[in-house]
Motif scaffolding. Structure first.
Motif, PDB file in Angstrom:
ATOM      1  N   LEU A  34     -92.834  10.451 -34.684  1.00 41.38           N
ATOM      2  CA  LEU A  34     -92.082  10.311 -33.437  1.00 41.38           C
ATOM      3  C   LEU A  34     -91.055  11.433 -33.296  1.00 41.38           C
ATOM      4  CD1 LEU A  34     -92.295   8.345 -31.130  1.00 41.38           C
ATOM      5  CD2 LEU A  34     -90.554   6.941 -32.214  1.00 41.38           C
ATOM      6  N   GLU A  35     -90.410  11.792 -34.376  1.00 40.26           N
ATOM      7  CA  GLU A  35     -89.417  12.863 -34.353  1.00 40.26           C
ATOM      8  C   GLU A  35     -90.074  14.211 -34.051  1.00 40.26           C
ATOM      9  OE1 GLU A  35     -89.761  10.630 -36.961  1.00 40.26           O
ATOM     10  OE2 GLU A  35     -88.093   9.376 -36.274  1.00 40.26           O
ATOM     11  N   GLU A  36     -91.229  14.483 -34.660  1.00 46.46           N
ATOM     12  CA  GLU A  36     -91.942  15.736 -34.407  1.00 46.46           C
ATOM     13  C   GLU A  36     -92.443  15.808 -32.969  1.00 46.46           C
ATOM     14  OE1 GLU A  36     -93.896  16.555 -38.813  1.00 46.46           O
ATOM     15  OE2 GLU A  36     -94.916  15.197 -37.428  1.00 46.46           O
ATOM     16  N   ALA A  37     -92.859  14.676 -32.429  1.00 46.01           N
ATOM     17  CA  ALA A  37     -93.418  14.637 -31.076  1.00 46.01           C
ATOM     18  C   ALA A  37     -92.351  14.727 -29.988  1.00 46.01           C
ATOM     19  CB  ALA A  37     -94.227  13.352 -30.895  1.00 46.01           C
ATOM     20  N   ALA A  38     -91.103  14.471 -30.324  1.00 48.87           N
ATOM     21  CA  ALA A  38     -90.031  14.435 -29.318  1.00 48.87           C
ATOM     22  C   ALA A  38     -89.912  15.732 -28.530  1.00 48.87           C
ATOM     23  CB  ALA A  38     -88.699  14.110 -29.982  1.00 48.87           C
ATOM     24  N   ASN A  39     -90.173  16.863 -29.150  1.00 45.67           N
ATOM     25  CA  ASN A  39     -90.069  18.152 -28.462  1.00 45.67           C
ATOM     26  C   ASN A  39     -91.405  18.659 -27.937  1.00 45.67           C
ATOM     27  OD1 ASN A  39     -87.262  18.382 -28.927  1.00 45.67           O
ATOM     28  ND2 ASN A  39     -87.689  19.023 -31.027  1.00 45.67           N
ATOM     29  N   ASP A  40     -92.405  17.810 -27.966  1.00 45.28           N
ATOM     30  CA  ASP A  40     -93.739  18.195 -27.512  1.00 45.28           C
ATOM     31  C   ASP A  40     -94.271  17.178 -26.507  1.00 45.28           C
ATOM     32  OD1 ASP A  40     -96.118  19.772 -27.517  1.00 45.28           O
ATOM     33  OD2 ASP A  40     -97.063  18.351 -28.885  1.00 45.28           O
ATOM     34  N   ASN A  41     -93.404  16.708 -25.655  1.00 50.94           N
ATOM     35  CA  ASN A  41     -93.754  15.665 -24.699  1.00 50.94           C
ATOM     36  C   ASN A  41     -93.495  16.176 -23.288  1.00 50.94           C
ATOM     37  OD1 ASN A  41     -94.536  13.210 -23.728  1.00 50.94           O
ATOM     38  ND2 ASN A  41     -92.628  12.174 -24.208  1.00 50.94           N
ATOM     39  N   PHE A  42     -94.550  16.301 -22.502  1.00 52.57           N
ATOM     40  CA  PHE A  42     -94.452  16.806 -21.135  1.00 52.57           C
ATOM     41  C   PHE A  42     -94.962  15.731 -20.186  1.00 52.57           C
ATOM     42  CE2 PHE A  42     -94.714  20.348 -23.967  1.00 52.57           C
ATOM     43  CZ  PHE A  42     -93.835  21.275 -23.441  1.00 52.57           C
TER      44      PHE A  42
END
Length: 143
Positions: free
Chosen positions: A124-132
């Protein structure tokens, strides 16, 4: 590495002990988390969420879903006329839809009380900056 969304087919086996359903070609080594989405209403639309890096795998465990996939040409201001790829996923078809990074997806249930399990290769932490996120009506008429 897979460049486009693809269906990974599974099978089932049944005997007097019951039924066994499996997708042996689905390699779980990259999975870091999973979650289950339930749509109690066929009018609910979850669209569009995209990821440049994150991969996701979708398997319907109850009911059925229409899943649409698009490859944005620009993540800040995408074109309106991008080709959509559609998949119908059903719980009675043993299959997993793999969507690699670089795509956006949206979906809606085709039956009430449909459930889908989603696997991800990022925390979830890694995905936080890869969410559009994009407007649900941008590329597809969900009706």
């Amino acid at each position: 590495m897979i460049q486009n969304p693809e269906i990974i087919l599974g099978r089932s086996y049944q005997d007097e002990r019951g039924k066994l359903t499996f997708v042996n070609d689905f390699n779980l080594s990259e999975i870091k988390r999973y979650y289950i989405i339930e749509h109690t209403d066929i009018n609910i639309i979850r669209a569009w969420q995209g990821h440049k890096m994150e991969q996701k795998w979708f398997q319907v465990i109850s009911g059925s879903f229409l899943v649409a996939v698009v490859k944005p040409d620009n993540w800040e201001n995408p074109s309106f006329d991008i080709q959509i790829e559609r998949f119908i996923l059903k719980s009675d078809n043993t299959q997993v839809l793999h969507i690699p990074g670089g795509f956006a997806n949206g979906f809606k249930a085709l039956e009430t009380n449909s459930k889908m399990i989603v696997f991800s290769d990022l925390t979830l932490e890694e995905a936080a900056n890869d969410n559009f996120r994009f407007d649900s009506n941008l590329w597809f008429d969900w009706k």
